[in-house]
Scaffold this active site. Structure first.
Site, PDB file in Angstrom:
ATOM      1  CD  GLU A  22      -3.065  -0.470  -0.017  1.00  0.00           C
ATOM      2  OE1 GLU A  22      -2.757  -0.327  -0.849  1.00  0.00           O
ATOM      3  OE2 GLU A  22      -3.769  -1.433   0.705  1.00  0.00           O
ATOM      4  CG  HIS A  23      -0.454   4.330   0.410  1.00  0.00           C
ATOM      5  ND1 HIS A  23      -0.806   6.451   0.306  1.00  0.00           N
ATOM      6  CD2 HIS A  23      -1.376   4.545   0.833  1.00  0.00           C
ATOM      7  CE1 HIS A  23      -1.607   6.293   0.301  1.00  0.00           C
ATOM      8  NE2 HIS A  23      -2.329   5.103   0.713  1.00  0.00           N
ATOM      9  N   GLY A 111     -12.165   1.765  -1.247  1.00  0.00           N
ATOM     10  CA  GLY A 111     -11.663   2.496  -0.796  1.00  0.00           C
ATOM     11  C   GLY A 111     -10.609   0.951  -1.761  1.00  0.00           C
ATOM     12  CB  SER A 113     -10.751   0.068  -7.702  1.00  0.00           C
ATOM     13  OG  SER A 113      -9.104   0.659  -7.124  1.00  0.00           O
ATOM     14  CB  SER A 115     -12.411   6.420  -9.797  1.00  0.00           C
ATOM     15  OG  SER A 115     -11.090   5.606  -8.865  1.00  0.00           O
ATOM     16  CG  ASP A 159      -6.217   1.959  -7.767  1.00  0.00           C
ATOM     17  OD1 ASP A 159      -4.853   1.267  -6.699  1.00  0.00           O
ATOM     18  OD2 ASP A 159      -6.447   3.040  -6.964  1.00  0.00           O
TER      19      ASP A 159
HETATM   20  C1  GLA Z   1      -5.425   4.986  -4.565  1.00  0.00           C
HETATM   21  C2  GLA Z   1      -4.136   4.770  -4.891  1.00  0.00           C
HETATM   22  C3  GLA Z   1      -3.417   3.768  -5.749  1.00  0.00           C
HETATM   23  C4  GLA Z   1      -2.367   3.624  -4.755  1.00  0.00           C
HETATM   24  C5  GLA Z   1      -3.224   3.307  -3.472  1.00  0.00           C
HETATM   25  C6  GLA Z   1      -2.515   2.740  -2.055  1.00  0.00           C
HETATM   26  O1  GLA Z   1      -6.221   3.412  -4.275  1.00  0.00           O
HETATM   27  O2  GLA Z   1      -5.436   5.485  -6.848  1.00  0.00           O
HETATM   28  O3  GLA Z   1      -2.407   4.419  -6.981  1.00  0.00           O
HETATM   29  O4  GLA Z   1      -1.298   5.023  -4.433  1.00  0.00           O
HETATM   30  O5  GLA Z   1      -4.180   4.416  -3.106  1.00  0.00           O
HETATM   31  O6  GLA Z   1      -1.591   1.711  -2.077  1.00  0.00           O
END
Ligand code: GLA
Length: 359
Positions: A22-23, A111, A113, A115, A159
């Site tokens: 993550e991140h 959380g 995705s 989008s 994502d």
């Molecule tokens: C969101 C962003 C991704 C990623 C995550 C964290 O989903 O769209 O690109 O950075 O946060 O892992």
């Protein structure tokens, strides 16, 4: 003469749950998402002019704009406008006007995705309708370009890659720098569970962009192009950075390592180890990266305490959203329902069990 557009096409793309990593994506690191059964579906009808008219099941009125005159308005249509803008930027001038109908069961702010699944579904439909030469990887990059440059969220590529390339039976092990990927089968000995905490997160909100800026500043102070370029051996120097940069960078460096370990654990079906990595990842997001919120921590703790659970963590950008849980085979639904019930009682929130999906 370009070929005449196909007048009516349908396309879809799934939401994703990130297992771990993550991140890390905007730091050039590793991620491990998989597709969820929930998806965005679109139907596109070519119009023969330059107008785009979009209908979503969530909004009563159709939204409309003219190709070449895309302007950010701060609503869901920005994603569609961003895509036609990005396509033109990349030279796909053959895209004409269309009517778009969108339905989705990927929860907004979960959380998961929603989008990116919208972006990839719309791009697939445009590609088919106007005969564009676009492979799945370019499609993911276009989605990210639209989101970064038009919508204004500085998200990484995870994502869109997941929406474009992941499936439900494998995890997509992706190197976000080279964009090389490998599909790793999910273990048959475990059930994947996803619960939406009922706390909506807002990715275009400033906190995400702030974290990204902190990572870039940490990399700059450490003299590396991206945090991906650091390893365990650099942690002492990482920890000497002024707070909070040291903790932010420590999360990214240790999270990258956890992804590599998680892939190895998946491949030998070592579920207890995978569970430990989930736990360590969540703690790092909570304490070092500070992207969790108390109710999500509570949900994760309830899951971790369940006898049929190997491990649990928050998934996605954070500040709310969903948790991903690795449960004993055959026990996922029962454990998920039990955990959601206890969480609802303690938090007063309204959680949703998304995976396994309603029977
Ligand atoms: C969101 C962003 C991704 C990623 C995550 C964290 O989903 O769209 O690109 O950075 O946060 O892992």
């Amino acid at each position: 003469m370009p070929p005449a557009p196909i007048s009516r096409v349908r396309a879809a793309a799934p939401g994703r749950v990130n297992l771990i990593g993550e991140h890390t994506d905007y730091n050039g690191g590793f991620v491990l998402p998989t597709a969820i059964p929930q998806r965005t579906r679109v139907e596109l009808v070519a119009r023969g002019d330059r107008r785009v008219t979009a209908h979503s099941a969530n909004t009563a009125e159709a939204d409309t704009y003219t190709l070449g005159d895309e302007r950010r308005r701060g609503d869901w249509l920005d994603y569609v406008q961003g895509l036609t803008w990005a396509l033109r930027e990349k030279g796909f001038v053959e895209v004409g006007g269309f009517e778009l109908h969108v339905t989705s069961d990927v929860p907004l702010g979960g959380g998961l995705s929603s989008s990116a699944s919208l972006e990839v579904a719309v791009l697939r439909a445009i590609r088919d309708a106007f005969g564009l030469e676009l492979d799945d990887l370019s499609l993911a990059r276009l989605g990210q370009l639209a989101e970064n440059e038009f919508v204004g969220a500085r998200s990484g590529i995870m994502d869109q890659m997941a929406a474009s390339l992941a499936d439900e039976s494998t995890a997509l092990f992706l190197d976000t720098r080279s964009l090389e990927f490998r599909r790793v089968p999910l273990p048959a000995e475990a059930d994947l569970v996803v619960i939406h905490s009922g706390v909506a997160h807002e990715i275009s909100g400033g906190d995400y962009n702030t974290r990204r800026a902190e990572c870039e500043e940490a990399a700059r102070q450490l003299g590396v192009p991206q945090l991906r370029d650091l390893t365990h051996a650099d942690l002492t120097r990482v920890e000497r950075l002024p707070d909070p940069l040291g903790r932010r960078a420590r999360h990214v460096v240790t999270e990258d390592e956890r992804v590599l370990e998680a892939v190895a654990a998946l491949e030998r079906a070592d579920l207890p180890r995978l569970g430990e990595l989930f736990r360590a990842s969540h703690n790092s997001m909570r304490d070092d990266f500070e992207v969790s919120v108390p109710d999500v921590d509570r949900l994760v703790e309830l899951a971790q305490a369940d006898e049929d659970v190997y491990g649990a963590r928050m998934t996605g950008g954070g500040f709310g959203g969903s948790v991903v849980i690795l449960a004993r085979r055959g026990q996922g639904r029962a454990a998920g329902e039990r955990i959601a019930r206890a969480y609802a009682e303690q938090s007063g929130r309204n959680p949703t069990l998304l995976v396994p999906p309603p029977a």
